[in-house]
Design a protein around this motif. Structure first.
Motif, PDB file in Angstrom:
ATOM      1  N   SER A 100      31.669  38.893  35.694  1.00  0.00           N
ATOM      2  CA  SER A 100      32.627  39.653  36.739  1.00  0.00           C
ATOM      3  C   SER A 100      31.956  40.590  37.532  1.00  0.00           C
ATOM      4  O   SER A 100      31.077  41.362  37.251  1.00  0.00           O
ATOM      5  N   ARG A 101      32.320  40.459  39.053  1.00  0.00           N
ATOM      6  CA  ARG A 101      31.734  41.216  40.088  1.00  0.00           C
ATOM      7  C   ARG A 101      32.735  41.956  41.185  1.00  0.00           C
ATOM      8  O   ARG A 101      33.736  41.120  41.196  1.00  0.00           O
ATOM      9  N   GLU A 102      32.254  42.998  41.700  1.00  0.00           N
ATOM     10  CA  GLU A 102      33.026  43.255  42.539  1.00  0.00           C
ATOM     11  C   GLU A 102      32.683  42.694  43.952  1.00  0.00           C
ATOM     12  O   GLU A 102      31.570  42.827  44.280  1.00  0.00           O
TER      13      GLU A 102
ATOM     14  N   PRO B 205      39.251  45.121  48.392  1.00  0.00           N
ATOM     15  CA  PRO B 205      38.104  44.970  47.371  1.00  0.00           C
ATOM     16  C   PRO B 205      38.974  44.053  46.101  1.00  0.00           C
ATOM     17  O   PRO B 205      40.181  44.215  45.942  1.00  0.00           O
ATOM     18  N   VAL B 206      38.250  43.280  45.530  1.00  0.00           N
ATOM     19  CA  VAL B 206      38.751  42.470  44.373  1.00  0.00           C
ATOM     20  C   VAL B 206      37.423  42.271  43.375  1.00  0.00           C
ATOM     21  O   VAL B 206      36.200  42.538  43.555  1.00  0.00           O
ATOM     22  N   GLU B 207      38.013  42.029  42.154  1.00  0.00           N
ATOM     23  CA  GLU B 207      36.934  42.050  40.984  1.00  0.00           C
ATOM     24  C   GLU B 207      37.238  40.589  40.636  1.00  0.00           C
ATOM     25  O   GLU B 207      38.147  39.925  40.250  1.00  0.00           O
ATOM     26  N   VAL B 208      36.250  39.585  40.815  1.00  0.00           N
ATOM     27  CA  VAL B 208      36.314  38.188  40.679  1.00  0.00           C
ATOM     28  C   VAL B 208      35.227  37.946  39.445  1.00  0.00           C
ATOM     29  O   VAL B 208      34.047  38.253  39.360  1.00  0.00           O
ATOM     30  N   ALA B 209      35.834  36.827  38.626  1.00  0.00           N
ATOM     31  CA  ALA B 209      35.001  36.399  37.681  1.00  0.00           C
ATOM     32  C   ALA B 209      35.100  34.827  37.713  1.00  0.00           C
ATOM     33  O   ALA B 209      36.383  34.118  37.967  1.00  0.00           O
TER      34      ALA B 209
ATOM     35  N   ASP C 219      43.001  42.206  41.689  1.00  0.00           N
ATOM     36  CA  ASP C 219      43.081  43.484  42.952  1.00  0.00           C
ATOM     37  C   ASP C 219      42.686  44.762  42.475  1.00  0.00           C
ATOM     38  O   ASP C 219      43.407  45.180  41.502  1.00  0.00           O
ATOM     39  N   ILE C 220      41.583  45.233  42.873  1.00  0.00           N
ATOM     40  CA  ILE C 220      41.282  46.631  42.657  1.00  0.00           C
ATOM     41  C   ILE C 220      41.290  47.612  43.608  1.00  0.00           C
ATOM     42  O   ILE C 220      40.727  48.820  43.807  1.00  0.00           O
ATOM     43  N   LYS C 221      42.385  47.488  44.670  1.00  0.00           N
ATOM     44  CA  LYS C 221      42.620  48.513  45.694  1.00  0.00           C
ATOM     45  C   LYS C 221      42.987  49.763  44.965  1.00  0.00           C
ATOM     46  O   LYS C 221      42.399  50.672  45.339  1.00  0.00           O
TER      47      LYS C 221
END
Length: 595
Positions: A173-175, A187-191, A209-211
């Protein structure tokens, strides 16, 4: 109903089951005809067709019957297989529907791409997140969801992974940043995970979605920065520690004092910075007061010796208070400290000057008492001379008896001891020694002062009345200084009555213990009392009502009493004359440490 409609529409050429069924019926009918013919022939009925061997007919019947049975079994197996396939198809369809429902209701965006990076699936959350409908993105490159420079590099990442099987992004998992349809970057966190199928490989990306989280983090950082700015403006040294004594917050004053730019990042503990040692303060010469705060949750105030960044000992006045969680448990401690080294040194110097000034005042008092002291010494000396001369006369006349001479000499020795006691008392009163705190009885101090001023009282014709309380507790004080106060107050009373030519001259001294933790000394004269316009000024330095006074005595007396934690006040007695009263605490540890 779908299956029935399919049967109605099917033809023998596209329905293997029907073909097998027709062939089965043909073989069955054929076998029946041959069997009937065989029976008929066995009855030897001549039908004109010629004779047919019976074994051949029987064999044909058997073969046709077996073929019919085989075809029925094959047809039954075919029907079972088709029903099983239909069940599998229905199950698969239902599973796909459930999976699609789960994917569409997932809170996170789910995007499935193939080996070429083309989007195959785009769920509802992904549509809301990126602003695209599924029809707008399915079949297109996933790069359209990425800003530069990731947009240009993504195809190379996929190709490298397909060739080497290695990728830093798979399973982690990365930002990252996503690109909305309107061009907004967010900004999103994607795996990303890989799915290997028999015919192809797919990649599943889950986007969160990490806004809001980013906004919260930014708000926290701003709040922390604001808090740090605020605490950095506090002139006192401030730090916050956790239960392991790690410093979790400090201000600029503390960092400057400790010589540490960032004790929080260095994971330092408070005793490492404040005392330059690794072990906690518990069990050492000074037990750590913070342990008490963690234990009972009550704030403490104390004065403690710390070491600054140069290793020099500095006296810090500290207040430590608890920080509680929702359950009321102490989780952290906030501690503020100020350097009071200069103040303590100044207080010590002031105390030393007060001691010197008090000594000067005692010398001045003794000068004023010189005539009375001369009289006190003259009496025993004259008595000694008389007793010694009487002894010499008896001896010279040869008429002195040993017992009589011994009585004269014992009387002379007693007078000599009396004179020696007066001299020793004077020496002790004038001695300039370091103030020594010890246990003392206020009644004993009053008696010593009266003994010293006995001559003054007799010459002035003052009637003395003592009301000393029984069982008076001992005090923690400097006896010579308290005696100085008592002497000064008695002498002031005598002089006030002489100046006013009071008649009669009465002086009353009283001690009492009317409070559990304090004792009181009061002296009342029969003089004119204190003028109303100067009653509040008698303790001011250089203010005096005497003709030849310096205005230092009462000021020094008040300083001495206050240094002992007591209070000295003046008033007019209702019966006439002035009254001075001072109180002293029984236990005087705090003032003793300060002085």
């Amino acid at each position: 109903m779908q299956l029935e409609s399919a049967k109605t529409r099917s033809t023998p050429l596209n329905d293997p089951a029907r073909v097998l069924r027709w062939f089965g019926w043909v073989f069955t009918l054929s076998a029946a005809v041959l069997a009937a013919f065989l029976v008929w022939q066995s009855l030897r009925v001549d039908v004109g067709f010629g004779a047919v061997p019976s074994w051949e007919l029987a064999l044909a019947v058997l073969l046709l019957g077996g073929a019919a049975l085989l075809l029925r079994r094959v047809r039954a197996a075919l029907f079972a297989t088709r029903h099983q396939a239909d069940a599998i198809t229905r199950t698969s369809t239902e599973s796909e529907a459930r999976m699609q429902a789960i994917v569409d209701t997932a809170a996170d965006g789910i995007v499935i791409i193939d080996e070429k990076g083309l989007i195959e699936s785009f769920n509802a959350s992904a549509q809301r997140m990126f602003g695209y409908d599924a029809a707008e993105v399915v079949g297109k490159s996933v790069n359209m969801l990425m800003p530069s420079p990731f947009q240009e590099r993504h195809d190379d990442y996929i190709a490298q992974h397909l060739q080497t099987g290695k990728s830093k992004g798979i399973g982690i998992s990365r930002e990252r940043e996503g690109k909305h349809k309107n061009g907004t970057i967010f900004p999103v966190e994607v795996a990303v995970s890989e799915v290997r199928l028999p015919q192809k490989r797919l990649f599943v990306g889950i986007f969160h979605d990490i806004k809001e989280r980013q906004r919260t983090q930014d708000a926290l950082l701003q709040s922390k920065s604001f808090l740090q700015s605020v605490v950095d403006q506090i002139p006192e040294s401030l730090m916050v520690i956790d239960r392991d004594y790690h410093i979790v917050l400090s201000n600029r004053a503390f960092r400057d004092f400790a010589g540490e730019e960032d004790p929080v990042a260095s994971c330092l503990k408070c005793h490492q910075v404040s005392h330059h040692r690794e072990e906690p303060c518990d069990g050492l010469e000074h037990e750590c007061p913070l342990r008490q705060v963690f234990s009972d949750g009550a704030p403490v105030a104390y004065t403690h010796a710390h070491l600054n960044s140069q290793g020099n000992k500095v006296l810090m006045e500290t207040v430590a208070g608890p920080i509680l969680d929702d359950t009321g448990e102490v989780v952290q401690i906030i501690e503020t400290s100020r350097d009071v080294t200069a103040r303590v040194r100044a207080e010590e110097q002031a105390r030393q000057r007060q001691v010197e000034l008090a000594h000067v005042a005692r010398v001045g008092t003794m000068g004023e008492m010189a005539a009375g002291l001369a009289h006190e010494l003259n009496q025993p000396l004259s008595a000694i001379i008389n007793y010694v001369q009487a002894c010499l006369e008896r001896i010279r006349a040869g008429s002195g008896e040993p017992d009589e001479l011994a009585r004269y000499l014992e009387a002379a020795a007693a007078q000599a001891q009396r004179a020696g006691g007066v001299v020793e008392h004077i020496r002790a009163f004038l001695r300039k020694d370091k103030a020594t705190w010890k246990k003392m009885n206020l009644n004993g101090v009053a008696r010593n002062a009266l003994e010293l001023l006995g001559g003054e009282l007799r010459r002035s014709g003052t009637e003395l009345r003592c009301e000393l309380a029984d069982s008076l507790p001992e005090l923690d004080a400097v006896p010579i200084e308290i005696e100085q106060v008592v002497v000064n107050l008695i002498q002031n009373g005598i002089e006030a009555m002489l100046d006013a030519d009071a008649d009669p001259r009465k002086l009353t001294i009283r001690t009492r213990w009317d409070r559990p933790d304090h004792v009181e000394f009061a002296i009342t004269d029969s003089g004119p009392g204190l003028p109303s316009d100067s009653r509040d000024r008698v303790f001011e330095t250089f203010f005096t009502t005497k003709r030849n006074g310096l205005g230092m005595g009462l000021s020094i007396c008040r300083s001495i009493i206050e240094a002992h934690g007591g209070r000295l006040r003046a008033a007019n007695d209702p019966g006439g004359g002035a009254m001075f009263v001072f109180t002293l605490p029984i236990s005087n540890g705090d003032n003793r440490n300060e002085t």
